[in-house]
Structures are given as structure tokens and as C-alpha cells.
Design a protein around this motif. Structure first.
Motif, PDB file in Angstrom:
ATOM      1  N   ALA B   9       0.838  -1.204   0.000  1.00  0.00           N
ATOM      2  CA  ALA B   9       0.000   0.000   0.000  1.00  0.00           C
ATOM      3  C   ALA B   9       0.876   1.259   0.000  1.00  0.00           C
ATOM      4  CB  ALA B   9      -0.930  -0.013   1.220  1.00  0.00           C
ATOM      5  N   SER B  15      -4.653   2.805  -0.488  1.00  0.00           N
ATOM      6  CA  SER B  15      -5.051   2.284   0.819  1.00  0.00           C
ATOM      7  C   SER B  15      -4.813   0.773   0.885  1.00  0.00           C
ATOM      8  CB  SER B  15      -6.532   2.574   1.064  1.00  0.00           C
ATOM      9  OG  SER B  15      -7.313   1.758   0.212  1.00  0.00           O
ATOM     10  N   ARG B  17      -6.925  -1.253   1.872  1.00  0.00           N
ATOM     11  CA  ARG B  17      -8.164  -1.864   1.380  1.00  0.00           C
ATOM     12  C   ARG B  17      -8.109  -2.075  -0.144  1.00  0.00           C
ATOM     13  NH1 ARG B  17     -12.518  -3.798   2.893  1.00  0.00           N
ATOM     14  NH2 ARG B  17     -14.244  -3.846   1.450  1.00  0.00           N
TER      15      ARG B  17
END
Lengths: 340, 340
Positions: B9, B15, B17
Motif C-alpha cells: 500500500a 489504501s 483496502r
């Protein structure tokens, strides 16, 4: 509220580790203890969270079976037997087919596959020996190889004696008085192990019988499919000097070859005797029924699954090489002996 | 030290995610973003821990395909297509065969299977409608049903029009001038949906042609295997009034039936025309080649996988019923019309 692992342990008055071992299907739990814990699991209707369990144990209870094509009868019979064998060791089977994708095979063998969610691999590879030797980082995943690659004994390996199987098939044709024996399934040298070894068996049998290898009788096949067998046999039957027998490196090739011989206006076994390898059920009902070398898929499945389960439990054990038995099944496609 | 999700990341300046979504193969990540993140994954040689990822996402990236028998050609062809279809949605396929084990099927359908490590189920069940309606706690697992059960529209469901397929097969025999048409594959009433629906199609076609159903021409088969077809056709050919055609509820039954007709001293299609259902490749190379109703396994695989992926993403969507196309393929086994 849903029962937890701790609830089951309390109820059964055993450790959480014991419950976990029962849930994971580990074989070192005694049958008596297993039954005892399972009763508590039933009574409390405990449903383990499979993902949490996986994280706890580091195991998924799943093994991967990697085959080139699942819809090839030999591989689907192997898959059937492998699913049954895996169940006796408490494993489920995830099947992947590599098609003819070498990259995919290499990713699996080198651990480059990023989605692996299984405890070990049963691998029937196409990749060449050369490519494998060049791999700088073989997988750390427990691995049992099926088929003809031996990879210098680095892995557990279950296979038939492929050279001998081919030799037995050709000897059967020789015993039937055939002398002009073609082969379908050869491939360019140094590519795959299976065609190399079956070619070697074919050549050995003919040479020992004092028959010269005739290049025009040796036909390549790319996918060992019915269509490949059909095309190769069609070409053979168009030769000025036709063969009186065909050894096919797989039963699927043989099914295609039989149909081609009929479409060319000849009879099996009267004009051309045909023998295959695999002994798939299809060949027992075809007309004529197909003589073939039977490979013991149940033996291969049981022994390779047993090896894999042992390696998952102990990654450092020495690799074993296991030879599966084979046997010629003579049927109608070679029923008639020719007089010399 | 091994790269972590956070390292990727940071490197990609996205991110965690987003990295997780790319690793999980979710389709809502843009192709540009995916390529960007994959470059960082490559550069750092990041290997996600599949188990940790599974816990994080709650998903395994695996769907289960449940079939009665993987080595039945129809199911192995379906499995081949399903593996390919699943790959386009970023899923791997775990194959399980239930054999003829109703308990196993029920455990899977009710979520009583304690080792489930997959995101959804593609299920080709044998269990009877009655048994399913009696299940008090159907699985919460995303589920797509294949085959003939519709379960009152409670699930996504992909199937052919089975009654119509059978009717088309029998109509083809009627069009060839056959009038004494036997059926192989019936089963005791109320047990399984497939034989019921194919029996209904058989009866409808005959009734519409003004031909009475003769019980002695309707034969049961337990496993739809070559051996079942062989035995049933052997009994039919021993009747004082033999049939002039046989409609087999599967191609495997038909392959066995053809062999039985020959072994009884008769010819296909001259004495007995034969038609099957499934259009397996074996029937295109057999002698004679087999007329059959072709089912579009690729269509079934693509649509059911598409349904399952959608349901995994949105469990609350309304179930859909999808009918797959079928088509009669006329070949040699019905090639000769009989004069009345």
C-alpha cells in the motif's frame, strides 16, 4: 447463542486442542476420543468457523489436484478415486486444470500462485523436465507428483513404468502376428516425458523383435484426443503400405483411430489391430471393444494421497518413488491373430 | 523480510483496502488501478497469506461444484466449463462428488457440512424434491442449483427444459418412422426429478402421436451408466415383440444399449434406432455415431457462475430461473427411416 470451541471442550471435559484436532480430522486422535468429542459437538450443535479454524490450525483440510484436463476420461477417473482416497484421510479435493498452460503450471510449482488455500498438491504436470530443473525456487508446499516426471527424486512420486507399459502393448501386437505396427502419440523429442517414454517402449519392443523402426509409421498427436487419433489413423490408412496394427499412446487416441480405420473402409481387428493405454470404461463397450494397458487409478490415488498426508504432517521426510502396477487387457480390437 | 500488505500500500500509495481488493480479485477495482497495484506487488514480491486474507475478507475465492459423479462424461465436461467460467470471475473451483449419498447432499444443502471453506455452491443434486421441502434449515451459503430441481423458486436455478428435450428425442424417432419406441432410464415415481421429467416427455410425444404407452418397453436404470444401458437393452431385445427404437435418458445408457443390441445379433440403426441425451464426445466417434440431444454445458457453466458471483456480492437479490438451450443432433444411430 452459538456454541464455541470452549463450550465443546468444557462439555466433553477435554482440552480445546483435542476438540480442534477432532474437528480438523487429524488421524492421531484415538477413535474412542473422537467419538466422545463428536457426541459433545452434536449435543451442542457446534459449528466451527472454518476460516477461524484454518487460521488456528494453519491448515485448510483441502488438497489440490492439478490435472491438464478434467474431462479426459483417465483424469476424471483419477479425480473420482482421488476424492474418495482424500476423504479417508479427512481431506477435501480442489481440482484445477492447467489446460496446456505452462505458465499456470510453473506458478503452481513455484508457489507463485497467489490464491493457494490448500495444504498440499497432487500434481500431474505437463511441464518438461528441462523447465523444472531450471526453476530456481520450487514450492515449499507439500507436493506429490503423478505421472512420468521424476524430477531427480526431489519429490514424492507415483507413476507407472511407462516404458514397460508401452513395450507390453506392442509385444501383444507382435504376439498376434502383426509386423507392420504403427504408433500414434509421439511428440517432438525432449518435450514431454510421457510420449518419450512410450516411444522408447515402442522402439524397444520392435527392435527386440528384429523389426526396423519406420518413421512414416510413427505419428505425432498434440492433445491425445479422439480427434487427434482420428486424423493420425486417417493418414496411416492412406499410406501406400498400410500398417496391420496401431499402438495408440492413450485410449482416447485409439477410439478416434478405430473410427478412422472404419471410415477408410477397413476392419478392426481383421485389417488393423489396435491397442491403447488407460483402459477407460468407454473401451469396454465400444465396437469392437478396445484392448488396452490398464493403469490402476485407485492404487495411484490411494498411495499418492497417503504420501501427501504423511508429508503434510512431516515436511522433512525423505521423498519416495512408487511404481503403480499395470496390466494388458486383451479384447476384441486385437482378437484375431494373423498368419505370417 | 517478507513484504506485507502495508508495504505494498505504501509503495503504490493506495489504501490497504485497495491492495486487499486487488489481491482478492474483486471486479469493482478499475483495470488501471489493478495494474498499478500489481506492479507494486511484483516489485516487492509480496505473497499474501491466503489464510489471513480469508479472515480479513471473509472470502476464500473458492466455489464448490457438487456433482453426483465426476467421472460421468456429462459432469466432467460441465466441470471443465465451470472451472473456466469461474476463472473469469476470479474464483477457483473445489469439486466434491456426493456419489449416491443423500446424507452428504443434505449436509451440504443444510450447511451441516463442517468443513466448508468456500464462498458459494454450484449444486447438481440428486436429492428428491420431497426431501428438500422437508429441510427445516436450508443453507445460508450462496447457492445456484443446476439440473432439474426448481425448489419452488427459492434458489437461483439453471437447467434445460427437460420435458421438452425428451419429447424432441422421441419425436425424432417418430419422424424416422419408428412406432415401437422403448425408454431406458425411468425410475420409481416421486424419486428423482430428471427421470420423472424425461419420462413425461417420452409419454407426451407418444401420446400426441396416438401411440399407447407399453409398460414392458419402459425400463428402469439406477445409475445411468453404460452397464445399466447394456442390461436394460439386453432385456428389451429378448422381448417377444422387440422395440424398433430406444430412447435413452443419457448418452452413457445409449452407449451400453448400442453394444447390447449388437451382442443380441441386431443392427443399429437398421433394426433399432437409438437416441440419447447429453451429446458427449464419445458418441461422435462411436460406431455408429450416436444421435443425441445436445445440452449447452458452456452456457450452463457461464450463467450459473455469473449468478453465483452476483449472489456472493449481494445475498439478498431475487433468485432467477434460467433455461439453457438444447438441440437435437441427428447422427448415424437414427440415420435410417423405416417405411410403415
Amino acid at each position: 447463542m452459538a456454541a464455541t470451541l470452549r463450550d465443546v471442550a468444557d462439555h466433553a471435559q477435554v482440552s480445546m486442542r483435542t476438540v480442534s484436532n477432532v474437528v480438523s480430522g487429524y488421524t492421531h486422535v484415538s477413535e474412542k476420543m473422537r467419538a466422545h468429542v463428536l457426541r459433545s459437538i452434536e449435543e451442542l450443535d457446534y459449528r466451527p468457523n472454518p476460516v477461524a479454524r484454518t487460521l488456528r490450525t494453519g491448515r485448510t483440510g483441502v488438497v489440490a489436484l492439478i490435472v491438464p484436463e478434467i474431462d479426459v476420461p483417465y483424469f476424471s477417473a483419477l479425480a473420482r478415486d482421488m476424492i474418495n482416497a482424500a476423504a479417508t484421510f479427512g481431506y477435501r479435493v480442489m481440482i484445477d486444470q492447467t489446460g496446456h498452460d505452462h505458465e499456470r503450471e510453473r506458478d503452481l510449482l513455484t508457489g507463485n500462485d497467489r490464491t493457494m488455500l490448500f495444504d498440499g498438491i497432487l500434481f500431474s504436470p505437463l511441464v518438461t523436465k528441462l523447465e523444472l530443473l531450471e526453476m530456481n525456487s520450487p514450492t515449499k508446499m507439500p507436493l506429490v507428483l503423478l505421472g512420468e516426471h521424476d524430477f531427480d527424486g526431489r519429490y514424492d512420486h507415483v507413476a507407472i513404468d511407462n516404458v514397460r507399459a508401452a513395450q507390453d502393448a506392442v509385444q501383444h501386437l507382435l504376439d498376434r502376428g502383426r509386423t507392420r505396427i504403427a504408433a500414434i502419440g509421439a511428440q517432438p523429442l525432449e518435450q514431454y516425458a510421457t510420449p518419450q517414454q512410450r516411444s522408447a517402449g515402442y522402439e524397444t519392443a520392435l527392435t527386440e523383435a528384429g523389426i526396423a523402426i519406420e518413421p512414416e509409421l510413427v505419428r505425432e498427436a498434440e492433445h491425445y484426443s479422439r480427434a487427434d487419433g482420428y486424423d493420425a489413423a486417417t493418414a496411416l490408412m492412406a499410406l501406400p503400405e498400410r500398417p496391420d496394427a496401431i499402438f495408440c499412446f492413450s485410449d482416447l487416441l485409439a477410439m478416434g483411430a478405430m473410427r478412422a480405420v472404419f471410415d477408410a473402409g477397413f476392419s478392426v481387428p481383421e485389417d488393423v489391430a489396435i491397442v491403447g493405454i488407460d483402459d477407460i470404461e468407454e473401451g469396454r463397450f465400444s465396437r469392437p471393444s478396445l484392448s488396452s494397458v490398464s493403469l490402476d487409478t485407485a492404487f495411484i490415488a490411494e498411495r499418492s494421497m497417503e504420501r501427501l498426508a504423511a508429508r503434510i504432517d512431516d515436511p522433512d521426510r525423505a521423498p519416495e518413488q512408487i511404481i503403480a502396477p499395470h496390466a494388458l487387457r486383451a479384447r476384441e480390437s486385437t482378437a484375431i491373430a494373423q498368419s505370417p
